[in-house]
Design a protein around this motif. Sequence first.
Motif, PDB file in Angstrom:
ATOM      1  N   ARG A 197       0.846  -1.202   0.000  1.00 38.69           N
ATOM      2  CA  ARG A 197       0.000   0.000   0.000  1.00 38.69           C
ATOM      3  C   ARG A 197       0.885   1.257   0.000  1.00 38.69           C
ATOM      4  NH1 ARG A 197      -2.499  -1.242   5.619  1.00 38.69           N
ATOM      5  NH2 ARG A 197      -0.288  -1.703   5.855  1.00 38.69           N
ATOM      6  N   ASP A 198       0.389   2.307  -0.622  1.00 34.92           N
ATOM      7  CA  ASP A 198       1.173   3.546  -0.640  1.00 34.92           C
ATOM      8  C   ASP A 198       1.176   4.216   0.722  1.00 34.92           C
ATOM      9  OD1 ASP A 198       2.009   3.267  -3.223  1.00 34.92           O
ATOM     10  OD2 ASP A 198       0.333   4.411  -4.065  1.00 34.92           O
ATOM     11  N   GLU A 199       0.085   4.020   1.478  1.00 39.41           N
ATOM     12  CA  GLU A 199      -0.018   4.629   2.809  1.00 39.41           C
ATOM     13  C   GLU A 199      -0.374   3.539   3.806  1.00 39.41           C
ATOM     14  OE1 GLU A 199      -0.197   8.062   3.712  1.00 39.41           O
ATOM     15  OE2 GLU A 199       0.411   8.719   1.693  1.00 39.41           O
ATOM     16  N   ILE A 200       0.267   3.541   4.970  1.00 42.81           N
ATOM     17  CA  ILE A 200      -0.188   2.644   6.034  1.00 42.81           C
ATOM     18  C   ILE A 200      -1.446   3.266   6.645  1.00 42.81           C
ATOM     19  CG2 ILE A 200       2.052   1.593   6.511  1.00 42.81           C
ATOM     20  CD1 ILE A 200       2.306   3.518   8.916  1.00 42.81           C
ATOM     21  N   SER A 201      -2.273   2.399   7.277  1.00 35.39           N
ATOM     22  CA  SER A 201      -3.547   2.900   7.785  1.00 35.39           C
ATOM     23  C   SER A 201      -3.325   3.712   9.062  1.00 35.39           C
ATOM     24  CB  SER A 201      -4.492   1.729   8.067  1.00 35.39           C
ATOM     25  OG  SER A 201      -3.949   0.948   9.108  1.00 35.39           O
ATOM     26  N   GLU A 202      -4.353   4.493   9.432  1.00 37.85           N
ATOM     27  CA  GLU A 202      -4.239   5.351  10.620  1.00 37.85           C
ATOM     28  C   GLU A 202      -4.007   4.525  11.881  1.00 37.85           C
ATOM     29  OE1 GLU A 202      -3.613   8.528  11.164  1.00 37.85           O
ATOM     30  OE2 GLU A 202      -3.535   8.623   8.986  1.00 37.85           O
ATOM     31  N   ASP A 203      -4.646   3.324  11.946  1.00 39.11           N
ATOM     32  CA  ASP A 203      -4.465   2.527  13.175  1.00 39.11           C
ATOM     33  C   ASP A 203      -3.099   1.825  13.219  1.00 39.11           C
ATOM     34  OD1 ASP A 203      -5.687   1.103  11.081  1.00 39.11           O
ATOM     35  OD2 ASP A 203      -6.083  -0.579  12.435  1.00 39.11           O
ATOM     36  N   GLU A 204      -2.336   1.919  12.123  1.00 37.29           N
ATOM     37  CA  GLU A 204      -0.953   1.432  12.167  1.00 37.29           C
ATOM     38  C   GLU A 204       0.013   2.583  12.470  1.00 37.29           C
ATOM     39  OE1 GLU A 204      -0.878  -2.154   8.907  1.00 37.29           O
ATOM     40  OE2 GLU A 204      -1.271  -0.100   8.264  1.00 37.29           O
ATOM     41  N   ARG A 205      -0.509   3.794  12.365  1.00 32.16           N
ATOM     42  CA  ARG A 205       0.331   4.970  12.615  1.00 32.16           C
ATOM     43  C   ARG A 205       0.352   5.273  14.119  1.00 32.16           C
ATOM     44  NH1 ARG A 205       1.895   8.084   8.383  1.00 32.16           N
ATOM     45  NH2 ARG A 205       0.351   7.150   7.025  1.00 32.16           N
ATOM     46  N   ILE A 206       0.615   4.222  14.885  1.00 36.56           N
ATOM     47  CA  ILE A 206       0.586   4.331  16.337  1.00 36.56           C
ATOM     48  C   ILE A 206       2.008   4.174  16.853  1.00 36.56           C
ATOM     49  CG2 ILE A 206      -1.795   3.593  16.724  1.00 36.56           C
ATOM     50  CD1 ILE A 206      -0.620   0.730  17.060  1.00 36.56           C
ATOM     51  N   THR A 207       2.234   4.585  18.081  1.00 33.81           N
ATOM     52  CA  THR A 207       3.589   4.569  18.614  1.00 33.81           C
ATOM     53  C   THR A 207       3.633   3.860  19.968  1.00 33.81           C
ATOM     54  OG1 THR A 207       3.206   6.768  19.552  1.00 33.81           O
ATOM     55  CG2 THR A 207       4.226   6.686  17.386  1.00 33.81           C
ATOM     56  N   PRO A 208       3.343   2.538  19.977  1.00 38.41           N
ATOM     57  CA  PRO A 208       3.382   1.810  21.248  1.00 38.41           C
ATOM     58  C   PRO A 208       4.820   1.592  21.702  1.00 38.41           C
ATOM     59  CG  PRO A 208       3.068   0.283  19.449  1.00 38.41           C
ATOM     60  CD  PRO A 208       3.093   1.658  18.840  1.00 38.41           C
TER      61      PRO A 208
END
Length: 380
Positions: A197-208
């Motif tokens: 995918r060109d963009e990762i999804s918002e729920d993968e844009r997390i910083t645990p």
Amino acid sequence: MTATPVETPVKLRAVDAPDQPQVTPALEELYRGFEQELLVPLWTEIGDLMPAHPRSRAVPHRWKWENLVRLADRAGHIVPVGRGGERRAIALANPSLGGRPFATPTLWAAIQYLMPGEDAPEHRHTQHAFRFVVEGSGVWTVVGGDAVPMNRGDFLPQAGWNWHAHHNASDRPMAWIDGLDIPFQYVTESQFFEFGRDEISEDERITPEYSRSERLWGHPGLRPLGVSHSSPGTPLLAYKWEHTDRALADQLALEQAGHAGTVEPGHAAVRFSNPADGTDVLPTVRAEFHRIASGAETAPLRETGSSVYQVFDGSGVITVGDRSWSVTRGDLFVVPSWEPFSARSQAGPSDSDSGALDLFRFSDAPVFEALRLNRTQLDR
Ligand code: 1HN
């Protein structure tokens, strides 16, 4: 129109040498016949094809980290990251490997640089890869949808054919090194590659603080029973510095107290291993961490296969074959096959810590062991 003569790639030279047939017109004519038919006799080649011991095409070489970071930062301001180029990765090119981006005949090593807020797009490839962080933080690598933080000292293996993207969530640029088996897969002609995918999804844009993989597989000596693991390479996507550091410190402390544990006096070492079965983290790449106590020196050792090292901390003197360099934090160097290697710890004026020399190492050893081509020799 005159036809251009077809150049045959075989060129044979009759030479006057004790182990070669006598140079006569008949021999010259025989060699022209071989060239025409694309044939090469063993008797002109045997010294090169069957040397008494490995003679690497690669040479020992050192790259200074400060120069790599300076150029990577410049690239960060000039070269965008995106589809096609995929990564702002700048590879070490061994000076005797023809300008190819190969640190050794089997290993790729690069500095990668991501500017604040930047994303490196998702893709996957059969090449086995890892990241190692010598300084900085702020980037999350997203492997198979699992966001894995990257901090100083962390080692992040990622077996081939896993989708992966990187995201710099911080307000500072970040550099790290990538190691891959690209030259090995190149010569064995086994590579596949796919865009994701060109963009990762918002729920993968997390910083645990911990990835899912670390929460499942990252507890010492404890194998989760609810999951199986059969794909190649380790299921643990990050080996955090706190564990590596404590393991090395404990080895040296035990040695001080008169107990076994170090590989030789003043030399602690660990191998990053697969928690599911204890094997190497990647099918083609071995990764280790070595700590050489202040003032200690390792015995010169030859091994088949090649390695790349990065100085994680401290200063010292490295000797590889007939080359010797002073090294300090971040510097990288290569050890070609069968070149004797030794390291001496020598605290520099700017070293604040214990004076130990900390070395991250990766190599192609799993390939050599699988094929039973591994051999070592102490050189003194
Ligand atoms: C790659 O995918 C990465 O994912 C780094 O960070 C270096 C070098 C060649 C091909 C793919 C990465 C790479 C690479």
